[in-house]
Design a protein around this motif. Structure first.
Motif, PDB file in Angstrom:
ATOM      1  N   ILE A 149       0.845  -1.209   0.000  1.00 34.24           N
ATOM      2  CA  ILE A 149       0.000   0.000   0.000  1.00 34.24           C
ATOM      3  C   ILE A 149       0.873   1.249   0.000  1.00 34.24           C
ATOM      4  O   ILE A 149       0.660   2.179  -0.788  1.00 34.24           O
ATOM      5  CB  ILE A 149      -0.941  -0.002   1.221  1.00 34.24           C
ATOM      6  N   VAL A 150       1.862   1.259   0.880  1.00 32.13           N
ATOM      7  CA  VAL A 150       2.759   2.415   0.971  1.00 32.13           C
ATOM      8  C   VAL A 150       3.539   2.576  -0.334  1.00 32.13           C
ATOM      9  O   VAL A 150       3.717   3.699  -0.835  1.00 32.13           O
ATOM     10  CB  VAL A 150       3.720   2.256   2.156  1.00 32.13           C
ATOM     11  N   GLY A 151       3.994   1.469  -0.893  1.00 31.62           N
ATOM     12  CA  GLY A 151       4.787   1.525  -2.120  1.00 31.62           C
ATOM     13  C   GLY A 151       4.022   2.110  -3.291  1.00 31.62           C
ATOM     14  O   GLY A 151       4.540   2.979  -4.009  1.00 31.62           O
ATOM     15  N   VAL A 152       2.776   1.669  -3.488  1.00 28.34           N
ATOM     16  CA  VAL A 152       2.008   2.189  -4.628  1.00 28.34           C
ATOM     17  C   VAL A 152       1.603   3.636  -4.384  1.00 28.34           C
ATOM     18  O   VAL A 152       1.505   4.428  -5.341  1.00 28.34           O
ATOM     19  CB  VAL A 152       0.772   1.303  -4.912  1.00 28.34           C
ATOM     20  N   TRP A 153       1.390   4.017  -3.116  1.00 25.31           N
ATOM     21  CA  TRP A 153       1.088   5.427  -2.826  1.00 25.31           C
ATOM     22  C   TRP A 153       2.297   6.311  -3.122  1.00 25.31           C
ATOM     23  O   TRP A 153       2.156   7.391  -3.696  1.00 25.31           O
ATOM     24  CB  TRP A 153       0.661   5.592  -1.366  1.00 25.31           C
ATOM     25  N   VAL A 154       3.488   5.846  -2.748  1.00 27.52           N
ATOM     26  CA  VAL A 154       4.711   6.614  -3.016  1.00 27.52           C
ATOM     27  C   VAL A 154       4.914   6.780  -4.517  1.00 27.52           C
ATOM     28  O   VAL A 154       5.233   7.884  -5.002  1.00 27.52           O
ATOM     29  CB  VAL A 154       5.934   5.933  -2.373  1.00 27.52           C
ATOM     30  N   MET A 155       4.733   5.700  -5.279  1.00 24.54           N
ATOM     31  CA  MET A 155       4.910   5.789  -6.723  1.00 24.54           C
ATOM     32  C   MET A 155       3.867   6.703  -7.354  1.00 24.54           C
ATOM     33  O   MET A 155       4.165   7.465  -8.281  1.00 24.54           O
ATOM     34  CB  MET A 155       4.839   4.404  -7.348  1.00 24.54           C
ATOM     35  N   THR A 156       2.644   6.648  -6.854  1.00 26.61           N
ATOM     36  CA  THR A 156       1.593   7.548  -7.351  1.00 26.61           C
ATOM     37  C   THR A 156       1.982   9.002  -7.105  1.00 26.61           C
ATOM     38  O   THR A 156       1.828   9.862  -7.980  1.00 26.61           O
ATOM     39  CB  THR A 156       0.257   7.236  -6.656  1.00 26.61           C
TER      40      THR A 156
ATOM     41  N   GLY B 210      -7.124  20.095   3.976  1.00 25.11           N
ATOM     42  CA  GLY B 210      -7.662  19.661   2.689  1.00 25.11           C
ATOM     43  C   GLY B 210      -6.703  18.735   1.960  1.00 25.11           C
ATOM     44  O   GLY B 210      -7.113  17.728   1.363  1.00 25.11           O
ATOM     45  N   PHE B 211      -5.400  19.055   2.015  1.00 25.82           N
ATOM     46  CA  PHE B 211      -4.394  18.208   1.386  1.00 25.82           C
ATOM     47  C   PHE B 211      -4.364  16.824   2.045  1.00 25.82           C
ATOM     48  O   PHE B 211      -4.273  15.798   1.358  1.00 25.82           O
ATOM     49  CB  PHE B 211      -3.019  18.872   1.503  1.00 25.82           C
ATOM     50  N   GLY B 212      -4.459  16.792   3.368  1.00 28.37           N
ATOM     51  CA  GLY B 212      -4.446  15.518   4.080  1.00 28.37           C
ATOM     52  C   GLY B 212      -5.642  14.652   3.739  1.00 28.37           C
ATOM     53  O   GLY B 212      -5.513  13.434   3.541  1.00 28.37           O
ATOM     54  N   ILE B 213      -6.826  15.263   3.652  1.00 30.53           N
ATOM     55  CA  ILE B 213      -8.035  14.513   3.290  1.00 30.53           C
ATOM     56  C   ILE B 213      -7.915  13.956   1.881  1.00 30.53           C
ATOM     57  O   ILE B 213      -8.289  12.810   1.608  1.00 30.53           O
ATOM     58  CB  ILE B 213      -9.274  15.413   3.432  1.00 30.53           C
ATOM     59  N   ALA B 214      -7.371  14.763   0.968  1.00 35.01           N
ATOM     60  CA  ALA B 214      -7.193  14.303  -0.412  1.00 35.01           C
ATOM     61  C   ALA B 214      -6.232  13.122  -0.482  1.00 35.01           C
ATOM     62  O   ALA B 214      -6.458  12.159  -1.235  1.00 35.01           O
ATOM     63  CB  ALA B 214      -6.686  15.447  -1.282  1.00 35.01           C
ATOM     64  N   GLN B 215      -5.153  13.156   0.320  1.00 37.62           N
ATOM     65  CA  GLN B 215      -4.201  12.051   0.326  1.00 37.62           C
ATOM     66  C   GLN B 215      -4.814  10.794   0.922  1.00 37.62           C
ATOM     67  O   GLN B 215      -4.541   9.667   0.462  1.00 37.62           O
ATOM     68  CB  GLN B 215      -2.935  12.443   1.091  1.00 37.62           C
ATOM     69  N   LEU B 216      -5.650  10.943   1.939  1.00 40.60           N
ATOM     70  CA  LEU B 216      -6.347   9.786   2.501  1.00 40.60           C
ATOM     71  C   LEU B 216      -7.281   9.163   1.473  1.00 40.60           C
ATOM     72  O   LEU B 216      -7.412   7.930   1.392  1.00 40.60           O
ATOM     73  CB  LEU B 216      -7.136  10.202   3.744  1.00 40.60           C
ATOM     74  N   TYR B 217      -7.923  10.006   0.670  1.00 44.44           N
ATOM     75  CA  TYR B 217      -8.796   9.478  -0.394  1.00 44.44           C
ATOM     76  C   TYR B 217      -7.984   8.707  -1.428  1.00 44.44           C
ATOM     77  O   TYR B 217      -8.386   7.612  -1.854  1.00 44.44           O
ATOM     78  CB  TYR B 217      -9.547  10.629  -1.064  1.00 44.44           C
ATOM     79  N   ILE B 218      -6.838   9.257  -1.836  1.00 41.10           N
ATOM     80  CA  ILE B 218      -5.986   8.562  -2.802  1.00 41.10           C
ATOM     81  C   ILE B 218      -5.527   7.222  -2.237  1.00 41.10           C
ATOM     82  O   ILE B 218      -5.529   6.198  -2.935  1.00 41.10           O
ATOM     83  CB  ILE B 218      -4.777   9.445  -3.174  1.00 41.10           C
ATOM     84  N   LEU B 219      -5.160   7.219  -0.959  1.00 43.41           N
ATOM     85  CA  LEU B 219      -4.726   5.986  -0.308  1.00 43.41           C
ATOM     86  C   LEU B 219      -5.864   4.962  -0.283  1.00 43.41           C
ATOM     87  O   LEU B 219      -5.645   3.771  -0.555  1.00 43.41           O
ATOM     88  CB  LEU B 219      -4.254   6.307   1.106  1.00 43.41           C
ATOM     89  N   ALA B 220      -7.068   5.415   0.036  1.00 41.93           N
ATOM     90  CA  ALA B 220      -8.217   4.508   0.069  1.00 41.93           C
ATOM     91  C   ALA B 220      -8.535   3.967  -1.320  1.00 41.93           C
ATOM     92  O   ALA B 220      -8.855   2.783  -1.491  1.00 41.93           O
ATOM     93  CB  ALA B 220      -9.434   5.240   0.646  1.00 41.93           C
ATOM     94  N   ARG B 221      -8.435   4.830  -2.326  1.00 39.30           N
ATOM     95  CA  ARG B 221      -8.715   4.381  -3.699  1.00 39.30           C
ATOM     96  C   ARG B 221      -7.690   3.349  -4.160  1.00 39.30           C
ATOM     97  O   ARG B 221      -8.035   2.384  -4.849  1.00 39.30           O
ATOM     98  CB  ARG B 221      -8.690   5.592  -4.634  1.00 39.30           C
ATOM     99  N   LEU B 222      -6.429   3.528  -3.778  1.00 41.65           N
ATOM    100  CA  LEU B 222      -5.406   2.548  -4.121  1.00 41.65           C
ATOM    101  C   LEU B 222      -5.667   1.222  -3.411  1.00 41.65           C
ATOM    102  O   LEU B 222      -5.475   0.150  -3.990  1.00 41.65           O
ATOM    103  CB  LEU B 222      -4.022   3.081  -3.741  1.00 41.65           C
TER     104      LEU B 222
END
Length: 334
Positions: free
Chosen positions: A21-28, A280-292
């Protein structure tokens, strides 16, 4: 194994491998970072130290935003009010279903992102299939082995999706839809017809995605070297287990929809500089993490279902590759 059991097992397998999960988030993040920096540079050059800069920092200045977009090019063309909050999700969804062209820089970044997923898919599915720690060497070894196999499969995928978006989509919405609404004078009816066409196209698209997913799963679990063989096997598995595969896919889609709904509620609107911007940035990153995570759950749950129906949990035909005993390492040593 039932679809619900496979879905729960997929959730467990994804949760048991947080490094993926962390790896694909970092690459994204790394792939999107150059685009963000490029847009930041364009905005900084346009604003400078003017009064408009102070207005933009304190809130949304739609007049300035329109002025910037009118003279922008490349990535700057995407800087519109639709990128704020949940509007960005709707904008991307609209562009996807309407087959809208994007700037070249966006297309290039998307191509790089797809190449990353093509490489990582083998290692990710292998980790979920073995259901145990494979280590960095094992992950990259599996990714290297299956990359070229998946590259051949990607050619078939490119042809299929090219036909869908290049011919089927224009026929549905540029030819069939105008004929269906030619004598319709009620906007609600016209909307219902278009929504029905979206649904039909989405079902075909989802069916193709389902088959390609199981082709990847069978290629990894059964160590298949032939992309066409894996594809035929994927079709065969879906045909023999239509209820289970479709139900599981529907559960995964429902999880994706729930993720979108949660972000729609939590997504902040336009704010100014300071703590509200970082929230707002933190919420957006949590959404990206959840989508991944949802994307990973698709693969993990489909792997669990296949193993539960035709093999057993943790079964993988090929032995686990370990550095330097992998084909990738041998190739590097030559």
């Amino acid at each position: 194994m039932t679809p619900v059991q496979a879905w729960r097992d997929g959730l467990r397998r994804v949760a048991a491998a947080p490094s993926i999960i962390v790896g694909v988030w970092v690459m994204t993040s790394l792939i999107s970072l150059p685009l963000a920096l490029s847009l930041r540079g364009d905005l900084a050059r346009h604003l400078g130290s003017s009064l408009a800069a102070d207005a933009a920092a304190s809130g949304v200045n739609y007049e300035w935003m329109q002025e910037f977009t009118d003279q922008a090019s490349g990535i700057g063309l995407t800087f519109r009010p639709t990128i704020l909050g949940f509007g960005a999700v709707l904008d991307n969804l609209s562009a996807f279903v309407d087959n809208t062209a994007r700037p070249v820089l966006i297309v290039g970044a998307a191509a790089a992102y797809m190449a990353f997923w093509l490489f990582a898919a083998g290692g990710i599915i292998d980790r979920y299939a073995r259901d145990r720690v494979t280590g960095v060497h094992g992950f990259f070894s599996a990714s290297g082995v299956f990359f070229f196999r998946f590259l051949r499969l990607a050619i078939v995928m490119f042809v299929v999706y090219g036909l869908l978006f290049g011919y089927v989509h224009p026929w549905l919405f540029d030819r069939l839809y105008p004929r269906l609404v030619r004598s319709v004078d009620v906007e609600r009816v016209a909307f219902s017809i278009r929504a029905g066409l979206y649904l039909a196209f989405g079902l075909v698209l989802g069916g193709c995605n389902l088959i390609f997913d199981y082709a990847k799963v069978r290629a990894v679990v059964e160590d298949r070297r032939s992309a066409l063989g894996a594809l035929v096997s994927g079709v065969r598995f879906v045909r023999r287990n239509p209820g289970a595969t479709i139900t599981l896919y529907a559960l995964d889609v429902a999880l994706f929809a729930a993720t979108l709904a949660a972000y729609a509620v939590a997504a902040p609107g336009a704010g100014g500089a300071g703590w509200s911007m970082w929230i707002g940035f933190g919420i957006a990153q949590l959404y990206i993490l959840a989508r991944l995570c949802v994307k990973l759950i698709f693969w993990a749950s489909e792997t669990a279902l296949f193993q539960g129906r035709l093999a057993h949990a943790g079964y993988v035909a090929a032995p686990q590759l370990a550095w330097p005993d992998s084909p990738t390492a041998e190739a590097l040593q030559r």
